[in-house]
Design a protein around this motif. Structure first.
Motif: not given
Length: 273
Positions: A139-152, A154-159, A260-264, A269-273
């Motif tokens: 939430e903080l990252g999106e409010l500050l416009d420093i994190i873009d999960i939807p486009r991530g 779109k480019l490379a899939g979940t997570r 991360e096979a089997g961890s679907a 939620h959130g940034l991962y690695r």
């Protein structure tokens, strides 16, 4: 890899270790293959000894006495080939089983099915409380416009995610802070390959157990590392280090390539690695 002598001496300990750690390895099969391999090696060595003896005897023989000895040498050669082929047949299975045998867990470590069975040893500091509704880093990252999960995604899939501006700078700053602290403590910084051969993955314990978690480049017999630990640990592979030159203190960082096979559905939620 565990010393096979230890497994021979106390197989029950390793059966239990495999059970509590969830490793799918048949210790009985391993010991059977080990016994067959030892037998084949002993027979091969006996044949080689006989060949050496026969070779010396042949050198002393002449005339009609030499032909039977030469024929005997041919028989020994066939026997040696047979035992050698048996060893070549058994060794891959032996190695595969050995790589699946886990280390014995420390006796003080509690057993459990999953993270819910973890035991809290101690708690440092006090958990902060707030008189307002707190926001997580997404939430903080999106409010500050420093994190873009939807486009991530779109480019490379979940997570996947994209760090922007101050977010990317913060990421680099944290990495640099960690490296600076390690270098201050006497560690040498290494920049290492993130694509390594299977021997490096096996030698560091990530194969064969974690093979499903790795991204494989099968055409080249290589894999992307899930941590810089792999090339860092394999750095001195097949080397003998002088005690006078120890310890070796290295630090490295890398992108962590893990399927991360089997961890679907878990921890999505959130940034991962």
């Amino acid at each position: 890899m565990i010393d096979i002598k230890l497994i021979r001496e106390d197989p029950d300990v390793y059966r239990q270790a495999a059970k509590v750690k969830g490793f799918d390895v048949d210790i009985d099969e391993l010991l059977t293959v080990d016994k067959q391999l030892l037998d084949a090696r002993r027979k091969l060595q006996a044949v080689k000894t006989a060949q050496n003896t026969a070779g010396k005897e042949i050198a002393k023989l002449q005339g009609p006495d030499k032909q039977p000895a030469v024929a005997k040498m041919g028989e020994l050669k066939d026997q040696a080939k047979k035992h050698h082929e048996k060893i070549e047949q058994l060794e891959p299975r032996f190695q595969k089983l050995m790589l699946c045998v886990p280390q014995i867990p420390a006796p003080e470590v509690p057993l459990g099915e999953d993270e819910t069975d973890n035991v809290e040893i101690r708690r440092v500091g006090e958990v902060r409380t707030f008189d307002f509704e707190i926001k997580d880093h997404v939430e903080l990252g999106e409010l500050l416009d420093i994190i873009d999960i939807p486009r991530g995604v779109k480019l490379a899939g979940t997570r996947n995610f994209i760090l922007k501006g101050a977010g990317a700078m913060l990421h680099q700053a944290v990495l640099r802070l960690a490296l600076d602290r390690m270098i201050e403590k006497g560690f040498e910084l290494l920049t290492l390959p993130v694509l390594v051969n299977e021997k490096a993955m096996e030698g560091t314990g990530f194969f064969p157990i974690g093979r499903d978690e790795a991204y494989l480049c099968e055409r080249d017999g290589q894999a992307l590392v899930g941590t810089a630990e792999v090339p860092l640990t394999a750095y001195h592979g097949d080397e003998i280090l002088e005690t006078a030159n120890l310890p070796k203190k290295y630090v490295a960082m890398s992108t962590c390539f893990r399927r991360e096979a089997g961890s679907a559905g878990k921890d999505t939620h959130g940034l991962y690695r």
